[in-house]
Each structure stands twice: as C-alpha cells, then as structure tokens.
Design an enzyme around this catalytic site. Sequence first.
Site, PDB file in Angstrom:
ATOM      1  N   THR A  75     -74.642  27.364 -53.756  1.00 59.24           N
ATOM      2  CA  THR A  75     -74.930  27.666 -52.229  1.00 59.24           C
ATOM      3  C   THR A  75     -74.972  29.092 -52.223  1.00 59.24           C
ATOM      4  O   THR A  75     -75.801  29.740 -51.401  1.00 59.24           O
ATOM      5  CB  THR A  75     -73.744  27.035 -51.376  1.00 59.24           C
ATOM      6  OG1 THR A  75     -73.873  25.540 -51.717  1.00 59.24           O
ATOM      7  CG2 THR A  75     -73.989  26.982 -50.070  1.00 59.24           C
ATOM      8  N   SER A 202     -75.071  26.021 -61.069  1.00 60.43           N
ATOM      9  CA  SER A 202     -73.481  25.880 -60.654  1.00 60.43           C
ATOM     10  C   SER A 202     -72.676  25.034 -61.851  1.00 60.43           C
ATOM     11  O   SER A 202     -73.063  24.129 -62.391  1.00 60.43           O
ATOM     12  CB  SER A 202     -73.500  24.813 -59.531  1.00 60.43           C
ATOM     13  OG  SER A 202     -72.287  24.684 -58.917  1.00 60.43           O
ATOM     14  N   ALA A 203     -71.495  25.794 -61.995  1.00 66.15           N
ATOM     15  CA  ALA A 203     -70.880  25.316 -63.076  1.00 66.15           C
ATOM     16  C   ALA A 203     -70.285  23.612 -62.949  1.00 66.15           C
ATOM     17  O   ALA A 203     -70.126  23.176 -64.195  1.00 66.15           O
ATOM     18  CB  ALA A 203     -69.750  26.224 -63.578  1.00 66.15           C
ATOM     19  N   HIS A 204     -69.862  23.413 -61.959  1.00 60.66           N
ATOM     20  CA  HIS A 204     -69.149  22.177 -61.751  1.00 60.66           C
ATOM     21  C   HIS A 204     -70.075  20.899 -61.898  1.00 60.66           C
ATOM     22  O   HIS A 204     -69.712  19.937 -62.122  1.00 60.66           O
ATOM     23  CB  HIS A 204     -68.264  21.934 -60.520  1.00 60.66           C
ATOM     24  CG  HIS A 204     -68.975  21.877 -59.124  1.00 60.66           C
ATOM     25  ND1 HIS A 204     -69.236  20.511 -58.622  1.00 60.66           N
ATOM     26  CD2 HIS A 204     -69.802  22.939 -58.267  1.00 60.66           C
ATOM     27  CE1 HIS A 204     -70.045  20.771 -57.551  1.00 60.66           C
ATOM     28  NE2 HIS A 204     -70.302  22.115 -57.488  1.00 60.66           N
ATOM     29  N   THR A 243     -63.865  41.032 -57.126  1.00 56.02           N
ATOM     30  CA  THR A 243     -63.562  40.682 -58.624  1.00 56.02           C
ATOM     31  C   THR A 243     -63.931  39.540 -59.099  1.00 56.02           C
ATOM     32  O   THR A 243     -63.914  38.582 -58.658  1.00 56.02           O
ATOM     33  CB  THR A 243     -61.826  40.905 -58.458  1.00 56.02           C
ATOM     34  OG1 THR A 243     -61.524  41.914 -57.752  1.00 56.02           O
ATOM     35  CG2 THR A 243     -61.176  40.459 -59.796  1.00 56.02           C
ATOM     36  N   CYS A 328     -73.157  13.254 -46.430  1.00 54.69           N
ATOM     37  CA  CYS A 328     -71.959  13.309 -45.454  1.00 54.69           C
ATOM     38  C   CYS A 328     -71.341  14.533 -45.158  1.00 54.69           C
ATOM     39  O   CYS A 328     -70.241  15.012 -45.617  1.00 54.69           O
ATOM     40  CB  CYS A 328     -70.679  12.366 -46.062  1.00 54.69           C
ATOM     41  SG  CYS A 328     -71.433  10.616 -46.678  1.00 54.69           S
TER      42      CYS A 328
END
Length: 382
Positions: A75, A202-204, A243, A328
């Site tokens: 995002t 995106s890592a997740h 950071t 949702c």
Amino acid sequence: MNKPVIYLDFNSTTPVDDRVLTEMLPFFTKYFGNASSKTHKYGWEAAEAVDIARNKLASLISCSPEELIFTSGSTEAINIALKGIAINYSDNKQHIITCATEHKAVLDTCLALESNGYRVSYLSVDREGKIDLNQLDELISSNTLCVCLMLANNETGTIHPAREIGKLCHEKGVFFLTDATQAAGKLRIDVEEMQIDMLCLSAHKIYGPKGVGALYLRRKNPSIKPSPVLHGGGHEKGLRPGTLNVPGIVGFGKAAEMAENALWDDAAAQSTMRTVFEQTLEKEISLSINGDMRSRLPNTTNISFNGIKASGLISALPELAFSTGSACTSALPEPSHVLKAMGLDNSQILSSARFSLGRTTTSKEIKAATDYIIQAIKKLKK
Ligand code: PLP
C-alpha cells in the site's frame, strides 16, 4: 479437543516461515543496530544485513538492488509511486490509466489523485477479469503518464498480460507500474523482460513478516523519479524516510530467496491440489468458477456456489478459514468490486467465496475441506 482450522486464505496473508523467523530473530537482540549508524559496528552489521536482503529481493524480480526501496508494504509502495510520479511529472502529463479490478490500495490512491485534479481512466474487464489491450491502446494519449495494472488479481487469480502491457507502454512512452503483491512467489517476474518500470511487493504474502514491502523503480530506459511524498531523514533515496525495519527486511530477504527457490515446486503442488479441490466440489454441487481458466495464479480459486450465500457458508464452516469475494474494508462489507466489474450480478457476487492455497496446504486438508463444504452446502440447501 479443539480441532485445528484448515487455513485456505493465503492470499490474505501467509504465516512467517520458520526459516524466515530464525533468520530474523538475532536482528531484534544481538544485531539490533540502526542501519543508518555509520560510526560503529552495530550500524555496519545492520546495514550489511539490509544490503544482503536487497540483493535477494532484486534476484526475485531480476532488477538491480539499487532499484529497490524498502517500505512498510505494498500500500505504501503504491502511494509513493503513484503520488510521487504524479507530482514530479504533472507539468506535462496528468492522466493515469488503471483498471476497475485493482486492489483498493491502487483505486483509493487514484481517487485521491482525482480529487487533486489528475484524470484517471478505468479499464473494464470481461467475464474472466481480462482487460482488452486495444481499449488500453486507445486510451493512451500524449497526456498519459502511467498505466497501473496488477500482475495478478487477489480475488480471482486472473493474470494480466504484463509483457504485452509493458511493450505497449514503452512504445508509447508511458510508465508501467504493476502491483505484484499476489504474483510474487507464484509467478516468475522479470522486470526487464516484462518492461516494468515500477513494481510493489509485500513480505507478508510470501511467508515473510507483516509491515515490510518494497518498491522497484527503474533506473534507466527510462529512469523513474518520483517526488518524495514523505519527508524526514533521507533514508531509501529520500523516498521512504524513517529508521529501517532491519529484522523485517532481513525476513523479507529470506522469504524472497525461498520464494525464488521454491517457485515451480510450490506452483505445481498448489495447482494440483486446487484442481482436486475444484473437481471434487464440481461433482457434488452446482457452482461456477470465476476468473481466467487459462491464466490464473496456481493457488487461487474463486467459486460462486449457486443459490448459497457465501456469508452463510462461512458461518456454517468454522473448521475452515476462507473469505468471501467482498472487500471488508469498511464496517459494512460491500459486494466485491472485482466480481462486479466482471459482470456478475449481486446474487452471484454474494454467493462467491475465495479459497487460496499455500505452501503448507496438504492433500489431506484439501480432502477434509471439500468434505466439509459439500456437507455444509447440502445442509444449507435443505
Ligand atoms: N495489492 C494487492 C493485490 C493485495 O492483495 C494487497 C493485500 O491484500 C495489497 C496490495 C496491500 O498490501 P499490503 O498489505 O502490503 O499493504
């Protein structure tokens, strides 16, 4: 004893792989340094770990490590890219082309740009979620700055023809931004071959931690220069100050390395299990599958269960974790904008559910899941 819930919602998020976690843990404690600390060993160690992760990620999408900046997720990467180029190139070009089936991360960013005077065109899709390249060609004008189209859809798995889109964009001198959040780790991505100028990850979604992502920005032919939309500190080429999340980035790097190595095995295993899943259900219940049957992510299936409300099915199946096609994102779930754009009517949309398989899915789980679904649907039909 509580039975484990079978997880079939990997497009929503994936568990952190044990090997990823193992790699991350020392960076919370032993190697806790700030990657921007240039004056001591703690900082150098953290910076080196970030470099290693950047290299692994670059290998996943065939870019050079200098072309990647780390973000908090897709995002944020999309916001930095779209808003950043809109600001920097607004003197000459204020038109963006995207598609009605994009993720809200893109659609809401485009809405925000529209409210600031930019013009956005939304490509339509056919019943399978495919765009028409001729429509794209016709929409591109001398005022068009960027085409933003995802590699693969999160709800249906439909894959857009990235190579053709990239070729067209480059012929016409328009930037090509793609959301590869769902495609990463499931499809081979090569930003050179596909002529992609900007891409988010995106890592997740690839068995890495939540809250880490990346933005690829092409360095030459053409060189993409977004204006900063965040300010403070100059990290990540001044585009994503703050950071660096070193443990998260280390985990992302490991997840990317594993995704690259396991790409074909994961895809083959998941598509085989998905076929069993779909065929078993098809034999017993009335359903239709939404998406492009010839060009779909290997792990995703979006199914309309004719005459059954997906929300009712979800309530009847606490043994399974899956989702409706609905976004949702608000208190009141809206019918899926993706299925709506594909021309499904409201009752078909409300009867649709998404099942997404993952690296830890087993054939035994698929067998159990289909048994549960068939029983529940038979009960609901009564
Ligand atoms: N784009 C797509 C296609 C997605 O599926 C998602 C997450 O669901 C996002 C963007 C947003 O990603 P993130 O959670 O990293 O912000």
